[in-house]
Write a protein that holds these residues in place. Sequence first.
Motif, PDB file in Angstrom:
ATOM      1  N   THR A 131       1.157  -1.004   0.364  1.00  0.00           N
ATOM      2  CA  THR A 131      -0.121  -0.137  -0.117  1.00  0.00           C
ATOM      3  C   THR A 131       0.710   1.068  -0.003  1.00  0.00           C
ATOM      4  O   THR A 131       0.925   2.005  -0.830  1.00  0.00           O
ATOM      5  CB  THR A 131      -0.955   0.016   1.534  1.00  0.00           C
ATOM      6  N   LEU A 132       1.874   1.620   0.856  1.00  0.00           N
ATOM      7  CA  LEU A 132       2.410   2.540   1.449  1.00  0.00           C
ATOM      8  C   LEU A 132       3.493   2.716  -0.623  1.00  0.00           C
ATOM      9  O   LEU A 132       3.894   3.335  -0.632  1.00  0.00           O
ATOM     10  CB  LEU A 132       4.003   2.323   2.490  1.00  0.00           C
ATOM     11  N   GLY A 133       4.118   1.181  -0.772  1.00  0.00           N
ATOM     12  CA  GLY A 133       5.081   1.466  -2.013  1.00  0.00           C
ATOM     13  C   GLY A 133       3.717   1.854  -3.605  1.00  0.00           C
ATOM     14  O   GLY A 133       4.578   2.510  -4.029  1.00  0.00           O
ATOM     15  N   ALA A 134       2.760   1.586  -3.522  1.00  0.00           N
ATOM     16  CA  ALA A 134       2.173   1.891  -4.646  1.00  0.00           C
ATOM     17  C   ALA A 134       2.086   3.546  -4.102  1.00  0.00           C
ATOM     18  O   ALA A 134       1.866   4.534  -6.075  1.00  0.00           O
ATOM     19  CB  ALA A 134       0.968   0.589  -4.610  1.00  0.00           C
ATOM     20  N   ASP A 139       2.589   9.336  -5.689  1.00  0.00           N
ATOM     21  CA  ASP A 139       2.440  10.214  -5.525  1.00  0.00           C
ATOM     22  C   ASP A 139       3.624  11.407  -6.449  1.00  0.00           C
ATOM     23  O   ASP A 139       3.533  12.264  -6.846  1.00  0.00           O
ATOM     24  CB  ASP A 139       3.231  10.234  -4.527  1.00  0.00           C
ATOM     25  N   GLY A 140       4.686  10.264  -7.196  1.00  0.00           N
ATOM     26  CA  GLY A 140       5.124  10.551  -8.039  1.00  0.00           C
ATOM     27  C   GLY A 140       4.852  10.344 -10.106  1.00  0.00           C
ATOM     28  O   GLY A 140       5.893  10.922 -10.375  1.00  0.00           O
ATOM     29  N   ASN A 416       6.588  18.545  -8.034  1.00  0.00           N
ATOM     30  CA  ASN A 416       6.046  19.204  -9.194  1.00  0.00           C
ATOM     31  C   ASN A 416       4.999  18.223  -9.514  1.00  0.00           C
ATOM     32  O   ASN A 416       4.218  19.249 -10.528  1.00  0.00           O
ATOM     33  CB  ASN A 416       7.382  19.043 -10.631  1.00  0.00           C
ATOM     34  N   VAL A 417       4.513  17.519  -8.808  1.00  0.00           N
ATOM     35  CA  VAL A 417       3.497  16.659  -9.850  1.00  0.00           C
ATOM     36  C   VAL A 417       2.341  17.443  -9.276  1.00  0.00           C
ATOM     37  O   VAL A 417       1.889  16.822  -7.954  1.00  0.00           O
ATOM     38  CB  VAL A 417       3.742  14.968  -9.446  1.00  0.00           C
ATOM     39  N   LYS A 432      -1.457  17.148  -3.676  1.00  0.00           N
ATOM     40  CA  LYS A 432      -2.130  15.547  -2.305  1.00  0.00           C
ATOM     41  C   LYS A 432      -2.424  14.691  -2.941  1.00  0.00           C
ATOM     42  O   LYS A 432      -3.592  14.639  -3.415  1.00  0.00           O
ATOM     43  CB  LYS A 432      -2.172  16.536  -1.381  1.00  0.00           C
ATOM     44  N   LEU A 433      -1.920  13.105  -2.659  1.00  0.00           N
ATOM     45  CA  LEU A 433      -2.698  11.922  -2.600  1.00  0.00           C
ATOM     46  C   LEU A 433      -4.258  12.292  -1.612  1.00  0.00           C
ATOM     47  O   LEU A 433      -4.439  12.945  -1.075  1.00  0.00           O
ATOM     48  CB  LEU A 433      -2.115  10.490  -2.022  1.00  0.00           C
TER      49      LEU A 433
END
Length: 460
Positions: A131-134, A139-140, A416-417, A432-433
Amino acid sequence: MRLRAEETVLTSGNVPFFHTSMGDAVESLLLRDGLVIDTEPAPIVHHNCDVLIEDGRIAAVGPNLPAPAGTTVLDASHNIVLPGFVDTHRHVWQAVLRSIAVDMDLPEYFALVRQHLGPRFRPEDVRAANTLGALECLDGGVTTVQDFAYARADRITPDGYVAGESDYDYAEAAFDGLRTAGVRAVFGYLLTPQDTAAVRRAHALFTADSPLLTMVAASLGPSNQHAESILADWRLADELGLSLVTHIGSGPVNERPIELLREHDLLRPDILYVHGNDLSDDELKMIGDSGAAVSVTPAVEARLGHGGPLIGRLRTAGAKTALGVDVVTTVGGDMFSVMRAALLSTYLVPGPHVTPGDILRMATLDGAVALGLADQVGSLKVGKQADVVMLRADDVNLACAHDPIGAVVTAAHPGNVDTVLVAGKVVKQNGKLVGHDLADVRTKALRAAEYVTATSVSTA
Protein backbone atom coordinates in the motif's frame (compact mmCIF):
# COMPACT_ATOMS: atom_id res chain seq x y z
CA MET A 1 -4.12 23.89 -11.98
CA ARG A 2 -7.02 26.33 -12.40
CA LEU A 3 -10.66 25.72 -13.23
CA ARG A 4 -12.36 27.80 -15.91
CA ALA A 5 -16.02 28.76 -15.88
CA GLU A 6 -16.91 26.80 -19.00
CA GLU A 7 -19.59 24.14 -18.92
CA THR A 8 -19.76 22.40 -15.54
CA VAL A 9 -17.29 23.86 -13.06
CA LEU A 10 -16.97 22.39 -9.59
CA THR A 11 -15.31 24.48 -6.89
CA SER A 12 -14.92 24.42 -3.15
CA GLY A 13 -14.02 27.87 -1.92
CA ASN A 14 -10.76 28.81 -3.58
CA VAL A 15 -9.63 25.20 -3.93
CA PRO A 16 -10.44 23.59 -7.28
CA PHE A 17 -11.68 20.05 -7.32
CA PHE A 18 -13.37 17.67 -9.72
CA HIS A 19 -13.90 14.53 -7.60
CA THR A 20 -11.66 13.48 -4.78
CA SER A 21 -13.12 10.14 -3.77
CA MET A 22 -11.09 7.11 -4.77
CA GLY A 23 -13.08 5.05 -7.24
CA ASP A 24 -14.91 8.11 -8.60
CA ALA A 25 -14.15 9.50 -12.03
CA VAL A 26 -15.32 12.54 -13.89
CA GLU A 27 -17.39 11.29 -16.82
CA SER A 28 -16.03 14.08 -19.02
CA LEU A 29 -12.98 16.17 -18.20
CA LEU A 30 -11.26 18.71 -20.43
CA LEU A 31 -7.72 19.84 -19.67
CA ARG A 32 -7.56 23.23 -21.38
CA ASP A 33 -4.50 25.03 -22.82
CA GLY A 34 -1.84 22.80 -21.33
CA LEU A 35 1.71 22.28 -22.48
CA VAL A 36 1.06 18.73 -23.62
CA ILE A 37 3.86 16.23 -24.14
CA ASP A 38 2.77 13.10 -25.96
CA THR A 39 5.08 10.13 -26.54
CA GLU A 40 3.62 8.28 -29.52
CA PRO A 41 5.14 7.66 -31.98
CA ALA A 42 7.90 9.82 -30.46
CA PRO A 43 7.92 12.50 -27.74
CA ILE A 44 6.55 15.78 -29.03
CA VAL A 45 5.46 19.04 -27.41
CA HIS A 46 2.10 20.68 -28.15
CA HIS A 47 1.66 24.21 -26.80
CA ASN A 48 -1.79 25.50 -25.83
CA CYS A 49 -3.25 22.06 -26.30
CA ASP A 50 -6.34 20.42 -24.83
CA VAL A 51 -6.91 16.85 -23.67
CA LEU A 52 -10.46 15.54 -23.46
CA ILE A 53 -11.13 12.57 -21.20
CA GLU A 54 -14.40 10.65 -21.39
CA ASP A 55 -15.34 7.50 -19.50
CA GLY A 56 -11.78 7.02 -18.29
CA ARG A 57 -10.17 7.19 -21.73
CA ILE A 58 -8.45 9.76 -23.91
CA ALA A 59 -11.20 11.04 -26.22
CA ALA A 60 -9.37 13.81 -28.10
CA VAL A 61 -6.13 15.81 -28.09
CA GLY A 62 -5.76 19.15 -29.86
CA PRO A 63 -6.26 22.91 -29.65
CA ASN A 64 -9.59 24.54 -28.88
CA LEU A 65 -11.54 21.33 -28.35
CA PRO A 66 -15.25 21.80 -27.75
CA ALA A 67 -16.40 20.90 -24.26
CA PRO A 68 -19.35 18.47 -24.31
CA ALA A 69 -22.29 19.35 -22.11
CA GLY A 70 -21.60 18.60 -18.48
CA THR A 71 -17.84 18.60 -18.96
CA THR A 72 -15.57 19.69 -16.13
CA VAL A 73 -12.98 22.06 -17.59
CA LEU A 74 -9.59 22.57 -15.99
CA ASP A 75 -7.31 25.44 -16.86
CA ALA A 76 -4.02 23.63 -17.53
CA SER A 77 -2.25 26.68 -18.93
CA HIS A 78 0.34 26.55 -16.16
CA ASN A 79 0.82 22.80 -16.38
CA ILE A 80 2.84 20.24 -18.30
CA VAL A 81 0.46 17.42 -19.21
CA LEU A 82 1.94 14.03 -20.10
CA PRO A 83 1.16 10.31 -19.89
CA GLY A 84 1.76 8.59 -16.57
CA PHE A 85 5.13 6.95 -16.06
CA VAL A 86 5.48 3.18 -16.43
CA ASP A 87 7.89 1.58 -13.96
CA THR A 88 8.75 -1.82 -15.40
CA HIS A 89 10.56 -3.23 -12.37
CA ARG A 90 10.07 -2.58 -8.68
CA HIS A 91 9.99 -4.73 -5.57
CA VAL A 92 7.11 -2.83 -4.02
CA TRP A 93 7.22 -4.82 -0.77
CA GLN A 94 10.54 -3.19 0.07
CA ALA A 95 8.87 0.18 0.73
CA VAL A 96 9.12 -0.51 4.47
CA LEU A 97 12.86 -1.11 4.09
CA ARG A 98 13.51 2.30 2.57
CA SER A 99 17.16 3.44 2.60
CA ILE A 100 18.33 0.44 4.62
CA ALA A 101 20.99 -0.54 2.07
CA VAL A 102 22.27 2.71 0.57
CA ASP A 103 25.92 1.94 1.26
CA MET A 104 26.04 -1.72 0.23
CA ASP A 105 27.14 -3.69 -2.79
CA LEU A 106 25.03 -6.41 -4.38
CA PRO A 107 26.21 -9.34 -2.23
CA GLU A 108 25.65 -7.30 0.95
CA TYR A 109 22.19 -6.30 -0.25
CA PHE A 110 21.29 -9.94 -0.93
CA ALA A 111 22.55 -11.02 2.48
CA LEU A 112 20.58 -8.37 4.32
CA VAL A 113 17.35 -8.04 2.35
CA ARG A 114 16.81 -11.41 0.74
CA GLN A 115 18.35 -13.77 3.26
CA HIS A 116 17.86 -11.92 6.55
CA LEU A 117 14.88 -9.55 6.32
CA GLY A 118 12.73 -11.06 3.56
CA PRO A 119 12.00 -14.27 5.50
CA ARG A 120 10.74 -12.17 8.42
CA PHE A 121 7.88 -10.66 6.40
CA ARG A 122 4.39 -11.80 7.28
CA PRO A 123 1.49 -11.35 4.83
CA GLU A 124 0.25 -8.33 6.80
CA ASP A 125 3.69 -6.74 6.44
CA VAL A 126 3.56 -7.23 2.67
CA ARG A 127 0.08 -5.69 2.57
CA ALA A 128 1.19 -2.60 4.46
CA ALA A 129 4.35 -2.28 2.38
CA ASN A 130 2.56 -2.63 -0.94
CA THR A 131 0.00 0.00 0.00
CA LEU A 132 2.74 2.43 0.97
CA GLY A 133 4.91 1.59 -2.03
CA ALA A 134 2.07 1.87 -4.54
CA LEU A 135 1.03 5.23 -3.12
CA GLU A 136 4.63 6.37 -3.45
CA CYS A 137 4.41 5.45 -7.13
CA LEU A 138 1.26 7.50 -7.65
CA ASP A 139 2.61 10.46 -5.70
CA GLY A 140 5.51 10.69 -8.15
CA GLY A 141 3.42 10.22 -11.29
CA VAL A 142 4.06 6.49 -11.77
CA THR A 143 0.64 5.24 -12.83
CA THR A 144 1.75 1.73 -13.85
CA VAL A 145 4.21 -0.44 -11.92
CA GLN A 146 5.49 -3.96 -12.45
CA ASP A 147 5.63 -5.41 -8.96
CA PHE A 148 8.14 -8.27 -8.77
CA ALA A 149 6.64 -9.74 -5.62
CA TYR A 150 9.05 -12.10 -3.89
CA ALA A 151 9.40 -11.28 -0.21
CA ARG A 152 9.85 -15.02 0.41
CA ALA A 153 12.21 -15.72 -2.47
CA ASP A 154 14.45 -17.45 0.06
CA ARG A 155 12.19 -20.47 -0.48
CA ILE A 156 13.05 -20.76 -4.17
CA THR A 157 16.33 -22.55 -4.88
CA PRO A 158 18.21 -23.42 -8.07
CA ASP A 159 16.53 -26.83 -7.89
CA GLY A 160 12.99 -25.68 -7.12
CA TYR A 161 10.65 -24.80 -4.30
CA VAL A 162 11.12 -25.28 -0.56
CA ALA A 163 7.74 -26.17 0.90
CA GLY A 164 6.32 -24.19 3.77
CA GLU A 165 3.64 -21.60 4.43
CA SER A 166 1.46 -21.08 1.38
CA ASP A 167 2.74 -18.42 -0.99
CA TYR A 168 -0.88 -17.55 -1.73
CA ASP A 169 -1.21 -15.64 1.53
CA TYR A 170 1.61 -13.37 0.47
CA ALA A 171 0.22 -12.94 -3.03
CA GLU A 172 -3.22 -12.05 -1.69
CA ALA A 173 -1.71 -9.51 0.71
CA ALA A 174 0.35 -7.90 -2.05
CA PHE A 175 -2.70 -7.82 -4.31
CA ASP A 176 -4.76 -6.13 -1.60
CA GLY A 177 -2.11 -3.46 -1.10
CA LEU A 178 -1.94 -2.61 -4.79
CA ARG A 179 -5.72 -2.58 -5.16
CA THR A 180 -6.17 -0.38 -2.09
CA ALA A 181 -3.73 2.19 -3.43
CA GLY A 182 -5.45 2.43 -6.84
CA VAL A 183 -2.34 2.02 -8.97
CA ARG A 184 -2.25 0.15 -12.27
CA ALA A 185 -0.01 -2.82 -11.61
CA VAL A 186 1.43 -5.86 -13.33
CA PHE A 187 1.92 -8.34 -10.50
CA GLY A 188 4.83 -10.74 -10.88
CA TYR A 189 4.05 -13.90 -8.92
CA LEU A 190 7.24 -15.86 -8.29
CA LEU A 191 6.43 -19.26 -9.71
CA THR A 192 6.43 -22.39 -7.58
CA PRO A 193 5.72 -25.29 -9.96
CA GLN A 194 5.81 -27.67 -7.00
CA ASP A 195 2.83 -25.80 -5.50
CA THR A 196 0.66 -25.05 -8.51
CA ALA A 197 -2.46 -24.77 -6.36
CA ALA A 198 -1.14 -21.55 -4.78
CA VAL A 199 -0.19 -20.16 -8.19
CA ARG A 200 -3.63 -20.89 -9.61
CA ARG A 201 -5.39 -19.36 -6.61
CA ALA A 202 -3.30 -16.22 -7.02
CA HIS A 203 -4.06 -16.12 -10.74
CA ALA A 204 -7.78 -16.23 -9.92
CA LEU A 205 -7.48 -12.95 -8.01
CA PHE A 206 -6.91 -11.09 -11.24
CA THR A 207 -10.42 -10.85 -12.62
CA ALA A 208 -12.60 -8.22 -14.22
CA ASP A 209 -13.40 -6.98 -10.71
CA SER A 210 -9.90 -5.47 -10.55
CA PRO A 211 -9.26 -4.17 -14.08
CA LEU A 212 -6.17 -2.20 -13.06
CA LEU A 213 -4.33 -5.32 -11.91
CA THR A 214 -2.89 -8.04 -14.15
CA MET A 215 -0.54 -10.92 -13.46
CA VAL A 216 2.67 -12.14 -15.05
CA ALA A 217 4.81 -15.14 -14.18
CA ALA A 218 7.97 -14.18 -12.34
CA SER A 219 10.84 -16.64 -12.37
CA LEU A 220 14.29 -16.79 -10.80
CA GLY A 221 15.18 -17.67 -14.36
CA PRO A 222 18.17 -19.02 -16.25
CA SER A 223 20.83 -17.12 -14.33
CA ASN A 224 19.77 -18.62 -11.02
CA GLN A 225 18.18 -22.01 -11.74
CA HIS A 226 19.07 -25.29 -13.35
CA ALA A 227 17.51 -26.20 -16.67
CA GLU A 228 14.86 -28.50 -15.20
CA SER A 229 13.51 -25.76 -12.94
CA ILE A 230 13.52 -23.23 -15.78
CA LEU A 231 11.56 -25.60 -18.01
CA ALA A 232 9.02 -26.16 -15.20
CA ASP A 233 8.52 -22.39 -14.81
CA TRP A 234 8.06 -21.84 -18.54
CA ARG A 235 5.59 -24.74 -18.78
CA LEU A 236 3.51 -23.40 -15.90
CA ALA A 237 3.49 -19.91 -17.41
CA ASP A 238 2.26 -21.42 -20.69
CA GLU A 239 -0.50 -23.34 -18.89
CA LEU A 240 -1.75 -20.14 -17.29
CA GLY A 241 -1.32 -18.05 -20.44
CA LEU A 242 1.08 -15.67 -18.71
CA SER A 243 4.06 -13.75 -20.00
CA LEU A 244 7.32 -13.95 -18.05
CA VAL A 245 9.60 -11.60 -16.14
CA THR A 246 13.00 -12.60 -14.77
CA HIS A 247 16.26 -11.11 -13.57
CA ILE A 248 19.12 -11.84 -15.90
CA GLY A 249 22.90 -11.79 -15.64
CA SER A 250 25.98 -13.90 -16.10
CA GLY A 251 25.70 -16.47 -13.28
CA PRO A 252 25.67 -17.49 -10.54
CA VAL A 253 24.26 -20.80 -11.82
CA ASN A 254 24.60 -20.27 -15.58
CA GLU A 255 27.18 -17.88 -17.04
CA ARG A 256 25.43 -17.70 -20.44
CA PRO A 257 21.75 -17.75 -19.49
CA ILE A 258 20.32 -16.43 -22.76
CA GLU A 259 22.23 -19.01 -24.74
CA LEU A 260 20.81 -21.65 -22.38
CA LEU A 261 17.28 -20.46 -23.15
CA ARG A 262 18.04 -20.60 -26.87
CA GLU A 263 19.36 -24.14 -26.59
CA HIS A 264 16.08 -25.21 -24.98
CA ASP A 265 13.94 -23.21 -27.43
CA LEU A 266 12.72 -20.94 -24.61
CA LEU A 267 13.44 -17.53 -26.16
CA ARG A 268 10.20 -15.69 -26.88
CA PRO A 269 8.96 -12.12 -27.32
CA ASP A 270 6.77 -12.05 -24.21
CA ILE A 271 9.65 -12.13 -21.72
CA LEU A 272 10.78 -9.08 -19.78
CA TYR A 273 14.40 -9.42 -18.67
CA VAL A 274 15.69 -7.25 -15.84
CA HIS A 275 19.28 -5.92 -15.75
CA GLY A 276 21.73 -7.97 -17.84
CA ASN A 277 24.60 -5.50 -17.50
CA ASP A 278 27.25 -8.22 -17.59
CA LEU A 279 25.79 -10.21 -20.49
CA SER A 280 27.88 -10.48 -23.64
CA ASP A 281 26.92 -8.48 -26.71
CA ASP A 282 25.90 -11.61 -28.57
CA GLU A 283 23.46 -12.57 -25.81
CA LEU A 284 21.95 -9.09 -25.88
CA LYS A 285 21.56 -9.57 -29.62
CA MET A 286 19.72 -12.85 -28.94
CA ILE A 287 17.28 -10.91 -26.75
CA GLY A 288 16.81 -8.30 -29.44
CA ASP A 289 16.28 -10.90 -32.14
CA SER A 290 13.70 -12.70 -29.99
CA GLY A 291 11.57 -9.55 -29.72
CA ALA A 292 11.78 -9.48 -25.93
CA ALA A 293 12.33 -6.41 -23.76
CA VAL A 294 14.80 -5.45 -21.03
CA SER A 295 14.06 -3.35 -17.95
CA VAL A 296 17.04 -1.20 -17.03
CA THR A 297 17.27 0.19 -13.50
CA PRO A 298 20.22 2.53 -13.94
CA ALA A 299 20.36 4.04 -10.46
CA VAL A 300 20.35 0.69 -8.66
CA GLU A 301 22.63 -0.94 -11.22
CA ALA A 302 25.21 1.79 -10.69
CA ARG A 303 24.99 1.76 -6.89
CA LEU A 304 24.90 -2.01 -6.32
CA GLY A 305 27.50 -2.77 -8.98
CA HIS A 306 25.56 -4.79 -11.56
CA GLY A 307 27.93 -3.66 -14.31
CA GLY A 308 28.42 -0.90 -16.82
CA PRO A 309 25.63 1.18 -18.37
CA LEU A 310 23.35 -0.92 -20.53
CA ILE A 311 21.05 1.33 -22.56
CA GLY A 312 23.45 2.02 -25.43
CA ARG A 313 24.35 -1.66 -25.76
CA LEU A 314 20.69 -2.66 -25.83
CA ARG A 315 19.92 -0.10 -28.52
CA THR A 316 22.80 -1.42 -30.58
CA ALA A 317 21.44 -4.95 -30.11
CA GLY A 318 17.96 -3.87 -31.20
CA ALA A 319 16.38 -4.82 -27.88
CA LYS A 320 13.31 -3.06 -26.53
CA THR A 321 14.37 -1.00 -23.53
CA ALA A 322 12.36 0.29 -20.58
CA LEU A 323 13.12 1.77 -17.16
CA GLY A 324 12.53 0.75 -13.56
CA VAL A 325 13.26 1.88 -10.01
CA ASP A 326 13.97 -1.60 -8.58
CA VAL A 327 14.58 -1.15 -4.83
CA VAL A 328 14.01 1.83 -2.53
CA THR A 329 16.35 0.18 -0.05
CA THR A 330 19.11 1.75 -2.09
CA VAL A 331 17.81 4.59 -4.32
CA GLY A 332 14.90 6.98 -4.54
CA GLY A 333 11.53 5.65 -5.65
CA ASP A 334 10.67 8.17 -8.38
CA MET A 335 11.05 7.96 -12.15
CA PHE A 336 12.52 11.46 -12.42
CA SER A 337 15.73 10.37 -10.69
CA VAL A 338 15.72 7.15 -12.74
CA MET A 339 15.44 9.12 -15.98
CA ARG A 340 18.33 11.34 -14.94
CA ALA A 341 20.47 8.34 -14.06
CA ALA A 342 19.60 6.76 -17.39
CA LEU A 343 20.45 9.85 -19.41
CA LEU A 344 23.71 10.61 -17.64
CA SER A 345 24.96 7.03 -17.63
CA THR A 346 24.59 6.70 -21.40
CA TYR A 347 27.44 9.19 -21.84
CA LEU A 348 29.87 7.09 -19.80
CA VAL A 349 30.37 4.44 -22.49
CA PRO A 350 30.57 4.41 -26.28
CA GLY A 351 27.33 3.83 -28.11
CA PRO A 352 24.50 5.52 -29.98
CA HIS A 353 23.46 9.01 -28.92
CA VAL A 354 20.52 8.94 -26.51
CA THR A 355 18.34 12.03 -26.16
CA PRO A 356 16.08 13.20 -23.33
CA GLY A 357 13.19 12.32 -25.63
CA ASP A 358 14.48 8.76 -25.91
CA ILE A 359 14.61 8.52 -22.11
CA LEU A 360 11.10 9.93 -21.65
CA ARG A 361 9.76 7.41 -24.13
CA MET A 362 11.50 4.60 -22.21
CA ALA A 363 9.74 5.83 -19.06
CA THR A 364 6.32 5.83 -20.73
CA LEU A 365 5.47 4.18 -24.04
CA ASP A 366 8.43 1.78 -24.17
CA GLY A 367 7.58 0.69 -20.65
CA ALA A 368 4.04 -0.04 -21.74
CA VAL A 369 5.38 -2.05 -24.69
CA ALA A 370 7.63 -4.05 -22.37
CA LEU A 371 4.67 -4.94 -20.14
CA GLY A 372 2.34 -5.79 -23.01
CA LEU A 373 0.17 -2.74 -22.28
CA ALA A 374 1.00 -0.55 -25.27
CA ASP A 375 -2.61 -0.63 -26.44
CA GLN A 376 -3.74 0.73 -23.07
CA VAL A 377 -1.20 3.15 -21.60
CA GLY A 378 2.10 4.91 -22.23
CA SER A 379 0.87 7.78 -24.39
CA LEU A 380 -2.07 10.15 -24.89
CA LYS A 381 -3.28 8.38 -28.00
CA VAL A 382 -7.05 8.56 -28.45
CA GLY A 383 -8.73 5.48 -27.04
CA LYS A 384 -6.09 4.69 -24.43
CA GLN A 385 -6.71 4.69 -20.71
CA ALA A 386 -6.53 8.19 -19.24
CA ASP A 387 -3.43 7.69 -17.12
CA VAL A 388 -2.29 11.30 -16.99
CA VAL A 389 0.18 13.36 -14.98
CA MET A 390 0.10 17.14 -14.62
CA LEU A 391 3.23 18.98 -13.48
CA ARG A 392 3.24 22.60 -12.30
CA ALA A 393 5.25 24.25 -15.07
CA ASP A 394 5.51 27.51 -13.13
CA ASP A 395 7.32 25.96 -10.15
CA VAL A 396 10.68 27.64 -9.73
CA ASN A 397 12.66 24.60 -10.89
CA LEU A 398 10.63 24.30 -14.12
CA ALA A 399 9.87 27.96 -14.94
CA CYS A 400 11.42 29.36 -18.12
CA ALA A 401 12.16 25.90 -19.51
CA HIS A 402 13.13 26.23 -23.18
CA ASP A 403 12.99 22.46 -23.77
CA PRO A 404 9.97 21.02 -21.92
CA ILE A 405 10.97 17.40 -22.61
CA GLY A 406 14.48 18.08 -21.40
CA ALA A 407 13.10 19.81 -18.31
CA VAL A 408 10.89 16.84 -17.39
CA VAL A 409 13.83 14.47 -17.71
CA THR A 410 16.58 16.60 -16.12
CA ALA A 411 14.89 19.08 -13.77
CA ALA A 412 11.49 17.84 -12.56
CA HIS A 413 10.87 15.98 -9.31
CA PRO A 414 7.86 14.45 -7.51
CA GLY A 415 7.15 17.75 -5.77
CA ASN A 416 6.14 19.20 -9.14
CA VAL A 417 3.41 16.58 -9.59
CA ASP A 418 0.13 18.41 -9.07
CA THR A 419 -2.48 15.98 -10.42
CA VAL A 420 -2.49 12.30 -11.31
CA LEU A 421 -5.27 10.34 -13.02
CA VAL A 422 -5.47 6.58 -13.42
CA ALA A 423 -8.11 5.47 -15.91
CA GLY A 424 -9.66 8.91 -15.49
CA LYS A 425 -9.88 8.58 -11.72
CA VAL A 426 -8.28 11.20 -9.53
CA VAL A 427 -5.58 9.77 -7.28
CA LYS A 428 -3.63 12.97 -6.64
CA GLN A 429 -4.90 16.54 -6.73
CA ASN A 430 -3.43 19.90 -5.77
CA GLY A 431 -0.20 18.11 -4.90
CA LYS A 432 -1.86 15.72 -2.43
CA LEU A 433 -2.86 12.07 -2.66
CA VAL A 434 -6.61 11.73 -2.23
CA GLY A 435 -8.96 9.07 -0.94
CA HIS A 436 -6.62 7.61 1.68
CA ASP A 437 -6.01 7.94 5.39
CA LEU A 438 -2.32 8.51 4.93
CA ALA A 439 -1.67 8.61 8.68
CA ASP A 440 -3.12 5.10 8.94
CA VAL A 441 -1.07 3.93 5.93
CA ARG A 442 2.11 5.25 7.53
CA THR A 443 1.26 3.74 10.93
CA LYS A 444 0.72 0.27 9.48
CA ALA A 445 3.87 0.52 7.38
CA LEU A 446 5.90 1.63 10.39
CA ARG A 447 4.64 -1.34 12.39
CA ALA A 448 5.68 -3.66 9.58
CA ALA A 449 9.10 -2.01 9.33
CA GLU A 450 9.64 -2.35 13.07
CA TYR A 451 8.63 -6.00 13.04
CA VAL A 452 10.78 -7.17 10.14
CA THR A 453 13.83 -5.26 11.38
CA ALA A 454 13.41 -6.26 15.04
CA THR A 455 16.61 -8.30 14.81
CA SER A 456 19.45 -5.84 14.58
CA VAL A 457 20.66 -5.21 11.04
CA SER A 458 24.21 -5.57 12.33
CA THR A 459 23.57 -9.28 12.95
CA ALA A 460 22.66 -9.96 9.30
